[in-house]
Design an enzyme around this catalytic site. Structure first.
Site, short mmCIF file in Angstrom:
data_model
loop_
_atom_site.label_atom_id
_atom_site.label_comp_id
_atom_site.label_asym_id
_atom_site.label_seq_id
_atom_site.Cartn_x
_atom_site.Cartn_y
_atom_site.Cartn_z
N LYS A 123 0.84 -1.20 0.00
CA LYS A 123 0.00 0.00 0.00
C LYS A 123 0.88 1.25 0.00
O LYS A 123 1.79 1.37 0.80
CB LYS A 123 -0.90 -0.02 1.24
N HIS B 38 -0.44 4.44 0.17
CA HIS B 38 -1.15 5.59 0.73
C HIS B 38 -1.59 5.24 2.15
O HIS B 38 -1.42 4.11 2.59
CB HIS B 38 -2.36 5.96 -0.13
#
Length: 219
Positions: free
Chosen positions: A106, A108
């Site tokens: 991920k 973000h």
């Protein structure tokens, strides 16, 4: 055989997660039995699975900080088992956490590839369903090392006890030897046969014995 092992096999047979016949495995081998952990999919059977994992871990005496479930199958196993460990083992397991990895990192929010407890500086027990070639478990060791954790063992539901390709060693022994850690299980191929042999046909038993001679190394 321990009660929890026997109960696990009975449940697997009842919901047809464990079946006897002829099955082509991913490896291409023709197996006389098949085990599908995904069929433990209702609240009752999942509770029994968690109990079997937790009792196996408690009986082993292994000490760890975090139960790590490799994506995807290991994720629910880690979550339900860590809860059951506290229910059955009490305060000793009150602070044991769980974590799992994302398949894609991920970029973000909080970022990273790990969900749950931080692995850095922690002793990690890996949980999964079946170890055939050991590929998923090997990847889990790499992930844990990259995150600064220390993998101190693995637990699986079923040890098929089969040799890996181009080796006379079982997948579990190969992983144990490579990383220097124990590989625990709820049940083994031997347990399955011991529990089920009285209900199997002569042909099924002969097929199992032939499979054992071909793929299961002597102790």
């Amino acid at each position: 055989m321990s009660d929890y092992k026997s109960k696990f096999i009975e449940d697997a047979l009842q919901i047809k997660a464990l079946k006897f016949g002829q099955f082509t495995l991913k490896s291409g081998r023709i197996s006389p039995y098949f085990f599908n952990m995904g069929l433990f999919s209702d609240s009752r059977s999942l509770s029994n699975v968690a109990t079997a994992y937790a009792k196996s871990i408690i009986a082993s005496g292994i000490e760890f900080d975090i139960l790590f479930g490799p994506a995807y199958k290991g994720i629910p196993l880690a979550a339900i088992t860590v809860v059951k460990l506290f229910e059955l083992g009490g305060e000793k397991y009150a602070n044991v956490g769980y974590s799992f990895n994302r398949k894609e990192k991920k970029d973000h929010g909080e970022g990273g590839s790990i969900v749950g407890c931080d692995l850095k500086g922690k002793k990690i027990l890996i949980i999964d369903d079946v170890m055939t070639a050991g590929t998923a478990i090997n990847e889990a060791f790499d992930i844990i090392k990259a995150e600064g954790g220390s993998a101190i063992g693995c637990i699986i539901a079923l040890d098929r006890q089969e040799t890996v390709k181009d080796s006379n060693m079982s997948a579990t022994k190969a992983v144990s030897q490579r990383f220097g850690v124990p590989v625990l299980n709820i049940i083994s191929f031997d347990d399955v046969i011991a529990k089920s042999k009285s209900t199997l046909t002569k042909e099924q038993l002969e097929s199992i014995q032939e499979y054992r001679k071909k793929y299961v190394p002597s102790a």
